[in-house]
Enzyme design. Structure first.
Site, mmCIF file in Angstrom:
data_model
loop_
_atom_site.group_PDB
_atom_site.id
_atom_site.type_symbol
_atom_site.label_atom_id
_atom_site.label_comp_id
_atom_site.label_asym_id
_atom_site.label_seq_id
_atom_site.Cartn_x
_atom_site.Cartn_y
_atom_site.Cartn_z
ATOM 1 N N LEU A 120 48.400 105.254 48.523
ATOM 2 C CA LEU A 120 49.722 105.418 47.593
ATOM 3 C C LEU A 120 50.335 103.630 47.262
ATOM 4 O O LEU A 120 51.065 103.321 46.682
ATOM 5 C CB LEU A 120 50.271 106.818 47.504
ATOM 6 C CG LEU A 120 51.725 107.063 46.667
ATOM 7 C CD1 LEU A 120 50.814 106.913 44.998
ATOM 8 C CD2 LEU A 120 52.131 108.515 46.805
ATOM 9 N N GLY B 6 57.126 101.778 47.856
ATOM 10 C CA GLY B 6 56.906 102.587 49.198
ATOM 11 C C GLY B 6 57.733 103.791 48.282
ATOM 12 O O GLY B 6 57.030 105.080 47.536
ATOM 13 N N GLU C 36 55.118 110.104 54.096
ATOM 14 C CA GLU C 36 54.843 111.258 52.501
ATOM 15 C C GLU C 36 56.429 111.609 52.061
ATOM 16 O O GLU C 36 56.628 112.791 51.731
ATOM 17 C CB GLU C 36 54.166 112.541 53.982
ATOM 18 C CG GLU C 36 52.448 111.903 53.736
ATOM 19 C CD GLU C 36 51.750 113.232 54.488
ATOM 20 O OE1 GLU C 36 52.202 114.175 53.253
ATOM 21 O OE2 GLU C 36 50.702 113.243 54.823
HETATM 22 P P1 FAD Z 1 61.767 101.914 50.842
HETATM 23 O O1 FAD Z 1 60.698 103.534 49.998
HETATM 24 O O2 FAD Z 1 61.481 100.454 50.864
HETATM 25 O O3 FAD Z 1 62.882 102.720 52.041
HETATM 26 C C1 FAD Z 1 63.853 102.280 52.349
HETATM 27 C C2 FAD Z 1 64.759 102.832 53.012
HETATM 28 O O4 FAD Z 1 65.795 103.610 51.256
HETATM 29 C C3 FAD Z 1 64.894 104.355 53.318
HETATM 30 O O5 FAD Z 1 65.726 104.789 54.621
HETATM 31 C C4 FAD Z 1 64.320 105.414 52.398
HETATM 32 O O6 FAD Z 1 65.458 106.613 52.511
HETATM 33 C C5 FAD Z 1 66.035 104.520 51.627
HETATM 34 N N1 FAD Z 1 65.987 104.678 49.912
HETATM 35 C C6 FAD Z 1 65.339 104.313 48.943
HETATM 36 N N2 FAD Z 1 65.312 104.330 47.630
HETATM 37 C C7 FAD Z 1 66.208 105.729 48.349
HETATM 38 C C8 FAD Z 1 66.071 106.288 47.136
HETATM 39 N N3 FAD Z 1 66.612 106.743 45.469
HETATM 40 N N4 FAD Z 1 68.113 107.362 47.408
HETATM 41 C C9 FAD Z 1 68.366 107.268 48.790
HETATM 42 N N5 FAD Z 1 67.887 106.698 50.042
HETATM 43 C C10 FAD Z 1 66.560 105.770 49.166
HETATM 44 N N6 FAD Z 1 51.692 105.658 53.089
HETATM 45 C C11 FAD Z 1 50.351 105.917 52.409
HETATM 46 O O7 FAD Z 1 50.179 105.565 50.694
HETATM 47 N N7 FAD Z 1 49.114 106.681 52.607
HETATM 48 C C12 FAD Z 1 49.011 106.284 54.011
HETATM 49 O O8 FAD Z 1 48.315 107.217 54.183
HETATM 50 C C13 FAD Z 1 50.427 106.071 54.829
HETATM 51 N N8 FAD Z 1 50.294 106.679 56.034
HETATM 52 C C14 FAD Z 1 51.646 105.617 56.940
HETATM 53 C C15 FAD Z 1 52.016 105.409 58.502
HETATM 54 C C16 FAD Z 1 53.142 105.332 59.169
HETATM 55 C C17 FAD Z 1 52.778 104.820 60.489
HETATM 56 C C18 FAD Z 1 54.171 104.819 58.283
HETATM 57 C C19 FAD Z 1 55.326 104.185 58.810
HETATM 58 C C20 FAD Z 1 53.880 104.608 56.783
HETATM 59 C C21 FAD Z 1 52.721 104.802 56.175
HETATM 60 N N9 FAD Z 1 52.876 105.579 54.196
HETATM 61 C C22 FAD Z 1 51.517 105.718 54.129
HETATM 62 C C23 FAD Z 1 53.819 104.886 53.472
HETATM 63 C C24 FAD Z 1 55.129 105.506 54.477
HETATM 64 O O9 FAD Z 1 54.901 107.371 53.055
HETATM 65 C C25 FAD Z 1 56.485 105.153 53.505
HETATM 66 O O10 FAD Z 1 56.613 104.446 54.400
HETATM 67 C C26 FAD Z 1 57.590 105.057 52.798
HETATM 68 O O11 FAD Z 1 57.286 106.731 51.980
HETATM 69 C C27 FAD Z 1 58.461 104.995 52.612
HETATM 70 O O12 FAD Z 1 58.536 103.387 51.472
HETATM 71 P P2 FAD Z 1 59.342 102.157 52.128
HETATM 72 O O13 FAD Z 1 58.774 102.252 54.046
HETATM 73 O O14 FAD Z 1 58.184 101.551 51.979
HETATM 74 O O15 FAD Z 1 60.263 102.361 52.351
HETATM 75 N N1 2MC Z 2 53.162 118.135 41.363
HETATM 76 C C1 2MC Z 2 52.721 117.765 39.811
HETATM 77 N N2 2MC Z 2 53.441 117.317 39.563
HETATM 78 C C2 2MC Z 2 54.525 116.207 40.207
HETATM 79 C C3 2MC Z 2 55.488 116.734 41.288
HETATM 80 C C4 2MC Z 2 54.170 117.655 42.318
HETATM 81 N N3 2MC Z 2 54.644 117.407 43.246
HETATM 82 N N4 2MC Z 2 56.019 115.648 41.142
HETATM 83 C C5 2MC Z 2 56.255 115.120 40.468
HETATM 84 N N5 2MC Z 2 55.151 115.204 39.638
HETATM 85 C C6 2MC Z 2 55.009 115.209 37.932
HETATM 86 C C7 2MC Z 2 56.505 115.157 37.175
HETATM 87 O O1 2MC Z 2 55.874 116.790 36.191
HETATM 88 C C8 2MC Z 2 56.319 114.220 36.228
HETATM 89 O O2 2MC Z 2 55.327 114.573 35.092
HETATM 90 P P1 2MC Z 2 55.884 114.872 33.871
HETATM 91 O O3 2MC Z 2 56.337 113.315 33.261
HETATM 92 O O4 2MC Z 2 54.227 114.819 32.913
HETATM 93 O O5 2MC Z 2 56.550 115.818 34.127
HETATM 94 C C9 2MC Z 2 55.671 113.163 37.089
HETATM 95 O O6 2MC Z 2 54.940 113.709 38.274
HETATM 96 C C10 2MC Z 2 56.296 112.464 37.653
HETATM 97 O O7 2MC Z 2 57.528 112.804 37.930
HETATM 98 P P2 2MC Z 2 59.127 111.841 38.674
HETATM 99 O O8 2MC Z 2 59.627 112.037 36.785
HETATM 100 O O9 2MC Z 2 59.415 113.253 39.452
HETATM 101 O O10 2MC Z 2 59.053 110.659 39.214
HETATM 102 P P3 2MC Z 2 59.491 109.976 39.461
HETATM 103 O O11 2MC Z 2 59.431 108.347 39.751
HETATM 104 O O12 2MC Z 2 61.509 110.132 39.170
HETATM 105 O O13 2MC Z 2 59.989 109.870 41.095
HETATM 106 C C11 2MC Z 2 59.736 110.520 43.310
HETATM 107 C C12 2MC Z 2 58.527 110.781 42.147
HETATM 108 C C13 2MC Z 2 60.708 109.760 44.091
HETATM 109 C C14 2MC Z 2 59.683 112.368 44.053
HETATM 110 C C15 2MC Z 2 57.540 109.851 44.231
HETATM 111 O O14 2MC Z 2 58.031 108.733 43.654
HETATM 112 C C16 2MC Z 2 57.856 109.987 45.660
HETATM 113 O O15 2MC Z 2 57.943 111.544 46.040
HETATM 114 N N6 2MC Z 2 58.291 109.102 46.697
HETATM 115 C C17 2MC Z 2 57.873 108.753 47.750
HETATM 116 C C18 2MC Z 2 56.932 108.737 47.770
HETATM 117 C C19 2MC Z 2 55.756 109.102 48.971
HETATM 118 O O16 2MC Z 2 55.852 110.796 49.435
HETATM 119 N N7 2MC Z 2 54.787 108.472 49.757
HETATM 120 C C20 2MC Z 2 53.950 108.826 50.601
HETATM 121 C C21 2MC Z 2 52.447 108.609 50.644
HETATM 122 S S1 2MC Z 2 51.230 108.879 51.909
HETATM 123 C C22 2MC Z 2 52.272 108.850 53.422
HETATM 124 O O17 2MC Z 2 53.743 108.426 53.696
HETATM 125 C C23 2MC Z 2 50.809 109.104 54.135
HETATM 126 C C24 2MC Z 2 51.556 109.278 55.490
HETATM 127 C C25 2MC Z 2 49.754 109.774 53.488
#
Ligand code: FAD
Ligand code: 2MC
Length: 380
Positions: free
Chosen positions: A126, A132, A364
């Protein structure tokens, strides 16, 4: 747990199985994996034989068809040995569940049998360099060209990147925002797919992280999960469960450090007595145990809500992930302090857990994003 909060016999049995697997196959080796940045592929395959690669994939497709509480119990148990390995298996489960739940029959038949057994391991893609937390701003494109999509772009921080066989990728097939996003399954050996160097990280060393780069990567339209434009919802639904699992990994790691600390303070003496006799030690242990149980109770509740498809499941998943990962880090930090200088050494496991659990507050969805999800749901 007593009364209505008891785990049932099946849940206790699966927890017991996961604990035994951890004691035999994970705990004795975890420090070495961390030290050598080793990815224990043989252990994932062994986990696959127990059904841990497809915990909430339907039985019809070969999974063990359990709920999210059972998954949390397994993740918590495995994290007692190695949070990074446990979380890696969780990500595979999330990807397999997305294909099982939202994919068509032909796609499921092609991918799930080998994913269920963990002969093939999957990544979830993602995050991008420029998106992020704001995941819906992703820029990787998939342009329709006859019966194929052509993918261009870069995914960042992908767990299993360069090692795993299958990539479940969120791509832009339409306009800006979440509704322009679709979900595609891409094989590792597809021409044009390449990987960045493994990232050098503070922790999670038993779990490789790398960029995944798409340069005119052609994948059949048949590799799309569900309909065009639904990819973001699938990605978020996957994370509802993934976040429970990440929280469970924090619980398991924190429990291990609490247990280690209880033993250590009885063995270590200063000022002529065991450090366990100081009230500060007892109060700190009390806080650690209380915070751990509170986080566990919320997480188990959230897990049952995700299984049941409750309307508030995403909020509860976010609350549970936030509390468990914040509390987990604090508990491990307190354990490290109790070990004094020895806690800082690799001779003891605490510093590894300290490093491994830290990232659960970031990935996540950061814990700030969790608060955004909780706050929005309260105010909607
Ligand atoms: P940013 O989004 O740039 O955030 C930087 C800081 O700003 C954070 O403190 C954040 O909380 C803050 N911030 C941002 N927006 C707001 C807001 N609106 N309000 C308040 N604070 C805010 N991703 C995948 O898709 N798949 C994976 O398998 C995966 N594995 C990972 C494994 C590791 C070891 C790591 C470190 C990351 C992994 N990720 C993966 C990515 C991870 O999900 C992201 O690092 C995370 O979602 C944060 O995104 P970013 O690092 O770009 O930080
Ligand atoms: N289940 C189903 N649908 C969902 C949902 C959920 N949990 N959350 C949101 N949606 C739908 C939502 O209903 C909307 O659809 P509709 O307009 O038809 O109602 C659509 O998705 C868009 O949702 P939002 O308007 O809430 O989207 P927005 O862009 O404002 O923000 C946010 C969503 C901030 C919650 C999302 O971008 C987010 O979770 N960001 C964090 C990213 C993240 O978690 N990354 C993890 C990467 S994986 C990883 O780190 C690993 C280690 C694997």
């Amino acid at each position: 747990m007593t009364g209505q909060f008891d785990l049932n016999e099946d849940q206790l049995a699966i927890q017991d199985m996961a604990r035994k697997f951890t004691a035999d196959r994970i705990t004795p080796f975890a420090a070495k994996w961390d030290e050598e940045h080793h990815y224990p592929i043989d252990v994932w395959k062994a986990a696959g034989e127990l059904g841990f690669g497809a915990i909430y994939v339907s039985e019809e497709m070969g999974g063990i068809g359990l709920g999210r509480l059972e998954a949390a119990l397994i993740m918590e148990a495995m994290a007692y040995g190695c949070p990074a390995t446990s979380a890696y298996i969780s990500i595979h489960n999330m990807a397999a569940w997305m294909i099982d739940t939202f994919g068509g029959d032909e796609l499921k038949a092609r991918y799930l049998p080998e994913m269920v057994s963990m002969e093939k391991i999957a990544s979830y893609c993602l995050t991008e360099p420029g998106s992020g937390s704001d995941a819906a701003a992703l820029k990787t494109t998939a342009r329709l060209d006859g019966d194929h999509y052509v993918i261009n772009g870069t995914k960042q921080f992908i767990s299993g990147g360069g090692v795993n066989d299958v990539y479940v990728v969120m791509v832009r097939t339409g306009g800006d925002g979440p509704k322009g996003i679709s979900c595609l399954v891409v094989d590792k050996d597809t021409p044009g797919l390449s990987f960045g160097a493994p990232e050098k990280k503070l922790g999670w060393n038993a779990s490789p992280t790398a960029q995944v780069v798409f340069d005119n990567v052609k994948v059949p339209v048949a590799n799309r999960v569900g309909e065009e434009g639904d990819g973001f919802k699938f990605a978020m639904a996957g994370l509802d469960g993934g976040r429970i699992n990440i929280g469970a990994c924090s619980l398991g790691g924190a429990q291990r450090c609490l247990d280690e600390a209880v033993q250590y303070v009885k063995d270590r003496s200063q000022f002529g007595k065991a450090i366990a006799e100081f009230q500060n030690t007892q109060f700190t242990l009390a806080d650690m145990a209380t915070d751990l149980e509170a986080a566990r109770a919320l997480l188990y509740l959230a897990a049952t809500k995700v299984t049941a498809g409750s309307p508030d499941k995403s909020r509860f998943s976010a609350m549970a992930k936030k509390l468990a990962s914040d509390s987990g880090s604090e508990i491990v930090d307190k354990a490290l302090q109790m070990f004094g200088g020895y806690g800082y050494l690799r001779d003891y496991p605490i510093e590894r857990f300290w490093r491994d659990l830290r990232v659960h507050r970031i990935l996540e969805g950061t814990n700030e994003v969790m608060r955004m999800i909780i706050g929005r749901d309260l105010l909607k």
